[in-house]
Design a protein around this motif. Structure first.
Motif, mmCIF file in Angstrom:
data_model
loop_
_atom_site.group_PDB
_atom_site.id
_atom_site.type_symbol
_atom_site.label_atom_id
_atom_site.label_comp_id
_atom_site.label_asym_id
_atom_site.label_seq_id
_atom_site.Cartn_x
_atom_site.Cartn_y
_atom_site.Cartn_z
ATOM 1 N N ALA A 156 -39.076 25.604 5.239
ATOM 2 C CA ALA A 156 -38.394 26.057 6.443
ATOM 3 C C ALA A 156 -39.422 26.164 7.564
ATOM 4 C CB ALA A 156 -37.744 27.415 6.189
ATOM 5 N N ILE A 157 -38.956 26.686 8.710
ATOM 6 C CA ILE A 157 -39.855 26.875 9.853
ATOM 7 C C ILE A 157 -39.781 28.339 10.292
ATOM 8 C CG2 ILE A 157 -38.093 26.188 11.560
ATOM 9 C CD1 ILE A 157 -40.437 24.706 13.049
ATOM 10 N N SER A 158 -40.943 28.893 10.637
ATOM 11 C CA SER A 158 -40.962 30.294 11.092
ATOM 12 C C SER A 158 -40.526 30.377 12.551
ATOM 13 C CB SER A 158 -42.370 30.871 10.949
ATOM 14 O OG SER A 158 -43.209 30.325 11.953
ATOM 15 N N TYR A 159 -40.262 31.583 13.029
ATOM 16 C CA TYR A 159 -39.891 31.753 14.436
ATOM 17 C C TYR A 159 -41.019 31.297 15.359
ATOM 18 C CZ TYR A 159 -36.060 34.419 12.435
ATOM 19 O OH TYR A 159 -34.960 34.779 11.708
ATOM 20 N N GLU A 160 -42.246 31.309 14.843
ATOM 21 C CA GLU A 160 -43.398 30.857 15.624
ATOM 22 C C GLU A 160 -43.637 29.353 15.470
ATOM 23 O OE1 GLU A 160 -43.543 33.595 13.546
ATOM 24 O OE2 GLU A 160 -43.145 34.904 15.267
ATOM 25 N N LEU B 18 -48.842 14.079 20.838
ATOM 26 C CA LEU B 18 -47.644 14.923 20.737
ATOM 27 C C LEU B 18 -47.489 15.816 21.970
ATOM 28 C CD1 LEU B 18 -47.799 15.763 16.939
ATOM 29 C CD2 LEU B 18 -46.505 13.963 18.089
ATOM 30 N N GLU B 19 -48.612 16.320 22.498
ATOM 31 C CA GLU B 19 -48.528 17.115 23.732
ATOM 32 C C GLU B 19 -47.960 16.273 24.874
ATOM 33 O OE1 GLU B 19 -52.570 18.433 24.023
ATOM 34 O OE2 GLU B 19 -52.332 19.709 22.245
ATOM 35 N N ASP B 20 -48.328 15.002 24.872
ATOM 36 C CA ASP B 20 -47.843 14.129 25.942
ATOM 37 C C ASP B 20 -46.376 13.728 25.717
ATOM 38 O OD1 ASP B 20 -48.336 12.955 28.389
ATOM 39 O OD2 ASP B 20 -48.948 11.041 27.515
ATOM 40 N N ILE B 21 -46.000 13.572 24.471
ATOM 41 C CA ILE B 21 -44.586 13.316 24.145
ATOM 42 C C ILE B 21 -43.739 14.463 24.700
ATOM 43 C CG2 ILE B 21 -42.909 13.250 22.238
ATOM 44 C CD1 ILE B 21 -44.381 10.714 22.101
ATOM 45 N N ALA B 22 -44.240 15.692 24.516
ATOM 46 C CA ALA B 22 -43.482 16.865 24.962
ATOM 47 C C ALA B 22 -43.328 16.903 26.478
ATOM 48 C CB ALA B 22 -44.167 18.146 24.469
ATOM 49 N N ARG B 23 -44.189 16.191 27.196
ATOM 50 C CA ARG B 23 -44.124 16.155 28.668
ATOM 51 C C ARG B 23 -43.115 15.143 29.209
ATOM 52 N NH1 ARG B 23 -49.792 15.449 28.282
ATOM 53 N NH2 ARG B 23 -50.663 17.542 28.158
ATOM 54 N N ARG B 82 -45.620 17.502 9.552
ATOM 55 C CA ARG B 82 -46.589 18.122 10.469
ATOM 56 C C ARG B 82 -46.318 17.707 11.923
ATOM 57 N NH1 ARG B 82 -48.532 22.718 8.324
ATOM 58 N NH2 ARG B 82 -49.760 22.369 6.433
ATOM 59 N N ILE B 83 -45.874 16.488 12.128
ATOM 60 C CA ILE B 83 -45.539 16.046 13.494
ATOM 61 C C ILE B 83 -44.334 16.828 14.011
ATOM 62 C CG2 ILE B 83 -44.577 14.118 14.836
ATOM 63 C CD1 ILE B 83 -46.402 12.226 13.294
ATOM 64 N N VAL B 84 -43.309 16.958 13.169
ATOM 65 C CA VAL B 84 -42.113 17.697 13.585
ATOM 66 C C VAL B 84 -42.475 19.156 13.863
ATOM 67 C CG1 VAL B 84 -39.830 18.503 12.852
ATOM 68 C CG2 VAL B 84 -40.503 16.138 12.425
ATOM 69 N N GLU B 85 -43.314 19.742 13.001
ATOM 70 C CA GLU B 85 -43.774 21.122 13.214
ATOM 71 C C GLU B 85 -44.446 21.276 14.582
ATOM 72 O OE1 GLU B 85 -47.352 22.211 11.059
ATOM 73 O OE2 GLU B 85 -46.636 24.267 10.773
ATOM 74 N N LYS B 86 -45.380 20.379 14.863
ATOM 75 C CA LYS B 86 -46.134 20.461 16.121
ATOM 76 C C LYS B 86 -45.186 20.308 17.319
ATOM 77 C CE LYS B 86 -49.823 20.102 18.880
ATOM 78 N NZ LYS B 86 -50.838 21.132 19.077
ATOM 79 N N LEU B 90 -44.141 22.890 20.395
ATOM 80 C CA LEU B 90 -44.216 22.523 21.809
ATOM 81 C C LEU B 90 -42.849 22.600 22.482
ATOM 82 C CD1 LEU B 90 -46.598 19.457 21.353
ATOM 83 C CD2 LEU B 90 -47.182 21.560 22.581
ATOM 84 N N GLY B 91 -41.862 23.092 21.754
ATOM 85 C CA GLY B 91 -40.544 23.280 22.357
ATOM 86 C C GLY B 91 -39.641 22.063 22.312
#
Lengths: 265, 265
Positions: A156-160, B18-23, B82-86, B90-91
């Protein structure tokens, strides 16, 4: 709507499970584990599993970042992909997901875990274990509406936003709740809930809502305790019925839905 | 619509990517590799990669069933999660998929592969390598319509429903085609297409459609040949522009979209 959870323990016949999933006509979400294979691959990678016991007596897996990567490799990589492949071969348009995707399974990370080791209570840090608190099922309903069968795996994923290792039975229960599923089928490598865990002839065919606490307190071994706790929580939030079924036999889902195993609720 | 492919080679800075993808504000699909990590984990599991060369001079990875499992562990399990997590941190509401999910990437398995070993042509059997022929993008459009960002990893699925190891650049090109993407950005660990692969100052900033064949024939090394072939195919089926960008620098996607690297088409 049915939610089926199939465990990852030795003895469960995944082919039987998936062939029977393909036979179901009701909308369905499959949740799976891969615990036995996780132990094997962890050993192969020189990182054998380390199990710890909480002060209240539950065992769990220590999950440092490296263990978490092995966890996702086995659960989301190998096992989930092979399940989706098999379902596709059976004509089911399956889509694999973890709880991280679309924040499907969200919960709280427990960064400091109290454990008992050599008779003493210790604090374990840098651990990525957590407890699922909610399922954001809009991703699932979107897929179900389009005719896909979601195949869901921990983590799962945490709130953070951190990946966290969570219990698969609880994942299934929380999803069943959020989808308003009438029934939750939990398949493992036993015929159901046994009065004597070593004697399959002691199957208890039915446990009422009011009887769960007593069953947890008096009979169950560790893993079964967790299953009963999950069943209890599922019933509390509105799932109609939880069935602990035998994942080793042909047509295990159909058998469970017909009332084989232990019907709870 | 933009499709971004980020390679899995050493040197690529995945955080920058990934930071740039988020932009980015345009709808976007991310396709990724994990080749370097695959080699590492394969070694750790006592199954080092075996590369073979085809009669026409292309190298590829031998993929027996065990190698395929390691492939999905690293690509779909570790890296994709890990990519999805990151991205979630990043929202960005990312959802990880492989080509097996919903038959997203479908193609032909090559059960018998001709290879050249010790100067002789041999046939390799029991191999699960293939070539993507189409992308069933209804799964992607469903997710994009709901505001998710799809993160897609090889493998693909054969018409017979078998998991097959496929080229990631081609996966990105076929997806870009099927989605009618205006631009396809392919990030690797070089500034773009180099006249001399060992000299980064020999970057060729632009290749016209008509010049690709010559570039393939005269300049490129193996991996770059594949990238150019992928670019050529993407342009042939209607992608407006393919940009080979540098995945090692900050804001690599933005830089590529502004015309850094090698613009093809």
């Amino acid at each position: 709507m049915i939610v089926v959870k199939t465990g990852g323990s030795r003895g469960i016949n995944l082919d039987y499970v998936l062939e029977d999933i393909a036979r179901q006509t009701e909308p369905l979400v499959l949740v799976h584990g891969a615990s036995d294979e996780l132990n094997q691959i962890s050993e192969q990678l020189g990182k054998p599993p380390r199990m710890v016991t909480s002060p209240s007596g539950y065992t769990s897996r220590v999950t440092d970042p490296e263990t978490l990567d092995i966890f996702t490799m086995v659960y989301c990589g190998k096992r989930n992909t092979r399940i989706v492949e098999k379902l596709q071969q059976l004509g089911v348009n399956a889509v694999g997901l973890s709880g991280v995707d679309g924040r499907l399974l969200e919960g709280r990370r427990k960064p400091n875990i109290r454990i008992v080791e050599d008779g003493r209570t210790k604090i374990l840090r840098d651990d990525y274990t957590g407890r699922i608190e909610k399922a954001n099922v809009s991703l699932l309903t979107t897929l179900l509406d389009q005719g896909y069968l979601p195949v869901v795996s921990p983590p799962a994923i945490s709130y953070e936003g951190e990946v966290i290792n969570v219990d698969g039975d609880r994942a299934a229960a929380v999803i069943a709740d959020a989808l308003g599923a009438a029934r939750l089928v939990i398949l493992s490598n036993t015929p159901g809930f046994l009065e004597d865990a070593d004697d399959e002839s002691t199957l208890i065919p039915r446990i009422s809502r009011d009887g769960i606490d007593e069953a947890i307190a008096t009979h169950a071994r560790d893993r079964m305790k967790k299953k009963l706790l999950g069943a209890k929580e599922a019933l509390e939030v509105g799932v109609g019925q939880v069935i602990l079924g035998d994942g080793r036999i042909p047509e295990p889902v159909t058998a469970a839905l017909r009332g084989s195993g232990t019907v709870i609720g």
